[in-house]
Design a protein around this motif. Structure first.
Motif: not given
Lengths: 347, 347
Positions: A115-134, A144-153
């Motif tokens: 995280i940097e002031p003024g910056g933005s983030l994309i998290v790739i959350a396809h496993d445990k570490a990514g999901t925790m980061a998210l 914004a994030a790319m996530v594993e298919t959620p069970a419900t929208d």
DNA sequence: CTGAAAGCGCTTACAG
DNA sequence: CTGAAAGCGCTTACAG
């Protein structure tokens, strides 16, 4: 030799440096002739605004940092490629920060440093570490994030994109069943949840067809881990079809099977997930579910951008649909081994 | 809620903000007790210095941007991984900028946009676009590069790293000749020069052995391009051994050969370059030259860092040595087709 | 429509 | 050993 600043441009154009600022920020109240004058000076001197100064002033950095557990596995790498393309097209700088482990301390540290002031983030959350980061991203950070298919929208206020793994796995499983296989074995890649939607789609298709549901084999991401699972399958004469959580697993499985003397698809059918560039050229060419992670990465960046521009409704653009690519690693249920005509055939 | 600044820390510690600056910059003249006081406040508040402000002040950004033609092909991707690891360990942020084409305008633009005040650059110059980017970097920018093996050592003042392609190709070619093959065909990946050192090493080994030198087949980087070349080889009964510029090419070649009914290594031996994670699990497992791009990426970052820290002599650390990995895609020269015992054997 | 002023968070000479 | 001052390049209210 210091880079060209707004003051140099101002001097060259004979205006104050504030006017230069207005020109580069497309401020409306600048006389057209002044604007042209300044623009000419900008082009002449090759002026590029200093990002650091803009950010310090509180402006947007026009940069994204991609927070990812990995940069080399296919899905991550293709996603990164898509994000980079889209970001570059939008004039954004892109950073990469790998989240090495799922230890809470390290995840928190990785997020903080991304995280940097003024910056933005994309998290790739396809496993445990990514999901925790998210989960560790503070709520006020543009992301914004790319996530594993959620069970419900999760609803439209979550800036998340995903591929429909459940549908994809169901489609592949049904295809295998339609070939006559009694059931389909499943090799799972790691997931952030106990059972991924990929696995759920497989199970669902099996249950719908009244087929037995074998215990999924828990694997990693690599060919080596598929190879180990392949040995297990090779020793099970009942196994005639396998769905693998990714193409690398399928590669390892095929190697183990072939080495053990099992023919593909003669004895056993193998299906992968991803459609990596290699899959078409394996022997036999791999039947697999194409997952367009590069396109998903572009969609994810578009979502981020929409959020940054404070569009009221986040665009629910069409995300890429998984597509079953049928090649030569799949075929009909083999005739029973070493037996002559079956009784049924003899009747 | 604004991020914690140096002033917040100062207030919490009861000192001036300049003293805080000295503490975070390890300035010697701070009383130990003061330092501890300030450090406690820093930890307490979770202060992180604002990069933009430091850069604006003229300080180092502690960031690298990797300028690369590609992020998905194995060599580039592994290099990027190594750089990211090393950079992260050193507390550097890493950016990625793809140089899409080799058009001079676009290369110049990519380079200009990759350069930020205070920042540094790593250029991956394994093809035309990368090499042009390297040449377009202004001389005063802190940078290092991964380059194609140069014909002659460019000298210690060039912050470049590379792998010894010439030696590697020679070794692979000699190995094939030692198996009895009369010659070795070569599939070239794109190069920034007319003939790469990889190709030169192959040619040299052939000439040393007095073997005929077939025209190299010019390919791209992908399995598809290897597949096309494989068709050519399949129709040439004289071709009994091929050295491929990378493993993806080898994958495509093997597929074409196998499809055409040629056995590997029974009819023809195939050697790759890279040792990608898939290679061990192909059928047959691929004999290939292991090229440790991740390690080379780390070495490249180390070189950059040494330059930034103005060490007088750039460290010529040991770069990784290519290593021939012998697996099952290579074997002895096949007996002449469809002939009985040869005259020699009958004597 | 354009200019002068203030301030973002930091570091570094300059005083004390 | 520590504090007050200046300034990096920019943007944005405030005057005119």
């Amino acid at each position: 030799m210091r880079p060209v600043s707004i003051r140099d441009v101002a001097a060259a154009a004979g205006v104050s440096y504030q006017t230069v600022s207005r020109v580069i920020n497309d401020h409306p109240s600048v006389r057209v002739s002044t604007r042209e004058l300044v623009q000419a000076a900008i082009d002449e001197l090759g002026f590029r605004p200093n990002r650091a100064a803009r950010v310090l002033r509180g402006g947007p950095a026009r940069s994204v940092t991609v927070l990812t557990p990995n940069t080399s596995l296919y899905g991550y790498q293709a996603a990164l490629q898509g994000i980079e393309e889209a970001a570059r097209a939008a004039g954004f700088a892109v950073g990469v920060r790998v989240v090495e482990s799922a230890l809470p301390r390290e995840v928190a540290d990785a997020v903080a440093r991304a995280i940097e002031p003024g910056g933005s983030l994309i998290v790739i959350a396809h496993d445990k570490a990514g999901t925790m980061a998210l989960q560790a991203v503070p709520p006020d950070i543009p992301m914004a994030a790319m996530v594993e298919t959620p069970a419900t929208d999760p609803g439209p206020d979550r800036p998340w994109v995903w591929l429909d793994d459940r549908k994809a796995a169901g489609q592949a499983t049904r295809y295998l069943l339609s070939l006559g296989h009694r059931t389909v074995h499943y090799l799972a890649i790691p997931s952030s949840t106990r059972t991924s939607q990929r696995q759920a789609g497989w199970r669902e298709a099996l249950e719908e067809a009244g087929a037995p549901v074998p215990a999924p084999l828990q694997c990693g991401w690599t060919p080596r881990s598929g190879y180990a699972a392949g040995h297990v399958l090779a020793s099970d004469p009942e196994a005639t079809a396998v769905l693998c959580g990714n193409d690398d697993l399928a590669l390892g499985v095929m190697r183990a099977l072939l080495k053990a003397g099992r023919a593909i698809p003669g004895d056993i059918s193998v299906v992968g997930f991803d459609d990596t560039p290699m899959s078409e050229f394996l022997t036999p060419p791999l039947t697999t579910v194409r997952l367009d992670f590069a396109e998903l990465g572009r969609a994810c960046f578009a979502l981020l951008l929409a959020g940054l521009e404070r569009k009221d409704a986040l665009p629910r653009t069409r995300w890429p649909e998984p597509e079953l690519i049928i090649r030569e690693s799949t075929g009909p249920l083999p005739a029973p081994r070493g037996s002559g005509p079956t009784r049924a055939a003899g009747t």
